[in-house]
Write a protein that holds these residues in place. Sequence first.
Motif: not given
Length: 485
Positions: A446-453, A477-483
């Motif tokens: 989900v996060n990747t698709r939001i960033r790409k869009t 609110e959605l920084p590129d930091v993986a958990e």
Amino acid sequence: MAGTPDKQPNAQLTSWFVRSGWSKGELARQVNRRARQLGAHHVSTDTSRVRRWLDGEQPREPIPRILSELFSERFGCVVPVEDLGLRPAHQPPAGGDIDLPWAGPQTVQLINEFSRSDLMLGRRGFLGTSLALSAGPALLEPMQRWLVPSAQAAQPVPIGANRDAGGRPSRLSEEELQLLESTAAMFREWDNQCGGGLRRKAVVGQLHEVTDLLQEQHPEDVTRRLYRITADLAALAGWMSYDVGLQPTAQKYLVLALHAAKEAGDRPLGAFVLSSMSRQMIHLDRPDDALELIHLAQYGARDSAGATTQAMLHALEARAYANMGQVNKCHRAVRMAEDTFADARPEEDPTWISFFTEAELHAENAHSYRDLAYVAGRSPTYASLAQPEMQAAVDGFREDAVHQRAYALNLVGMGTVHLLMREPEQAAHFTEHAIGVAKRVRSERVNTRIRKTTDTAVREFGDVPEVARLAERLSRELPDVAESA
């Protein structure tokens, strides 16, 4: 990180790097992020290290595998280590990670060992070092053996039966078997609601426990049910691994799930596993492979799968055709999915197909038309076909408290459709809404698709105030930091 004495600039890696649009610092951050996600905590990369790789230094594992995965995801196709001008740790034989024995005891042993390694990942290092994604004949030919009858083939045992075979009493009661089955269903609900990142290790742990049970003696009917539970859990572990970006791990679990489904004598469940493998191939821009896997699933479960499962397979067939640019076949598969779904009887379906609701059918058809629009050069015609289907999916998931990841994905999907229709304000609106849902869903997909869009929106409509606000909110609110998964 050791280099070669007379190193030459790595032109292959440089070419991929330049086309990616990443800076050296961004690539370093992504490598570190993926390494932490996979348990390789010793990896610490910076811009100077990336510069040395481009200058010809050969990094040690797990860096080559991580770079392969990152570039594969960036470009939507499989980018092997060798295509990056890097040396893999070893060169496995074709199909070496997936061309496995189709026999019960070996399947149990392999799942038991693989799940144990996965559980120990945080303490023992990087599981993916020895794994590589398979595609093409190396993937398809071993999977076709799913159709070959087992030497000890028998009729599937209905759920609920617990006969005493050969006079051997079962250590497991009917209540315990039902509890194991309901636990697998509960994990699926959690995955739909929370994403793959939150409960993946719990699913892997339960899978490991069930394979321990399978190494004991049971009546044949109990053994079949345990294999069915194993297949269900392994498929879910694969799907959750896919959701958090662990592509080789996901493929290995799915292959093992197909083996377990074969031992269970459960063709519809095997078809479902193949559909998940097909989704992964679509994600990796291998629509031809995806279509072959779907056709294998359709043929194998043609006489046993219910209408809901068959409709899901037709919808994925449409996705594959869309990504291949085969318009008429895509339309036909969409109609087949709709017509077949009209005969669905959800009360009779197994739990693993419960996600395929009317909203999900609209979502699949919307993504097929959206993909057709991209393949056809951002065609507004196909985007206009996608818009009402995507809206129906968003409306269907809005009040669904369980399928929150699907809701987020379709909000992003609606954003991409509006970008195709040159409506940046609406695209930003839906993508912003997706950010709010994504914060409750632990899904790297989900996060990747939001960033790409968002990246696309900024690139094409960066001067639109709503798009600028979207980009600012994303970074906040959605920084590129993986958990860790």
